[in-house]
Design a protein around this motif. Sequence first.
Motif: not given
Length: 424
Positions: A14-15, A85-88, A383-385, A397-402
């Motif tokens: 969707s994004q 986020n696949r970063t934690s 955009p890179l992140v 956007n992990p926070l928005a999906l959360y």
Amino acid sequence: MKLEPDYIADYNQSQLEGHQRKLSYWTQEVATAEPIIQKLIDFQIAIPSWALGTGGTRFGRFPSGGEPRSLEEKIEDVGLLHALNRTSGAISLHIPWDIPTDADAIKQLAAQYGLRFDAMNSNTFQDQPDQALSYKFGSLQHSDPAVRRQAIEHNIEVIKHGVALGSDALTVWLSDGSCFPGQLNFRKAFDRTLSSLEEIYAALPDNWKLFVEYKAFEPNFYSMTVGDWGSSFLYANKLGPKAYTLVDLGHHLPNANIEQIVAILLHQGKLGGFHFNDSKYGDDDLTAGSIKPYQLFLIFTELVDGMDARGMNHAKDLGWMIDASHNVKDPLEDLLQSVEAIQLAYAQALLVDRAALENAREANDPVRAQEILQDAFRTDVRPLVAEAQRRAGGALNPLALYRQLNVRQQLIGERGAKTVATGL
């Protein structure tokens, strides 16, 4: 709560159009875009178990509900963050709050979420209910050898728990010090602390590291026995090649030049890792990048430069961990914000034109040097992140999906509105 991959895939779809439009400049115009994206994918930031619950002050605490009630639930929460986020991809435990009853089962649970165990953390800054002797007047520095022995044995126990879980580092933070002039013999405190650390160091497995953390003040306000980077560096040098200084961004006096500290420690091969947070006044433990984002960028600028000069692996050769805890945010939302801020600062630091910056320095051109740094800092690397997160299987956007999934309310439904996380 376990996040289904379909939720992330549907959200990203969707994004995707808007994201690709923002990303197109990078992929079409910037030659370093792909290497930066790959470095961001590789870069992992450990989540401390104690940050999963609401923090607080000595005046009170306002739990958010749905907090993890056990080590298993803490692992589930970090797994949720990592899915977003696949970063934690790592969790850092604090003993005695996180002692596993079945280490093999805990390792298997963590593996299900794609998590490893980062540095283990001991606790000799509080008295536990079943503790024989008090740390009121210190632990590794204490005048009573029995208290020192108790603290040493606790740290060795922490190492054993870490070995069982597959960790490879121990972080020692000491509240030892004094509140009043004359209370402490500084020389004896140093020698006793060193002697105690030597026994802990001797118990380390061959592949382990010992991180000596420092703090300028609190809970002792006249002196801290490991009060600054110089004292930590001195201990690490005396202990040996497996000992390093750990830098907590909030553990400095106001206006300390942390980026210079980092550069020197790295240059000397004694920088072990980081506890990321932010502060306005002292050890505020606020969301990373929320108060001083430019300082965070400057720190990463020195890190990237120093690691490259030593041929180090950005993702693996230093310890990266968040250490934040406060009263007014959903803890998981705060951690998502902190991870993103760290990623942004890292990506911006990777953009710095190193050759041009060094030429400006050698030419004594501070104006040009400032322009080079601020050009990278003012670049929107979001955009890179986001692309790195998407390619790794996380949300754009992990926070928005959360928030879209109303995760906190789901956790409250599962665990209750009055649950309080174990630990700090």
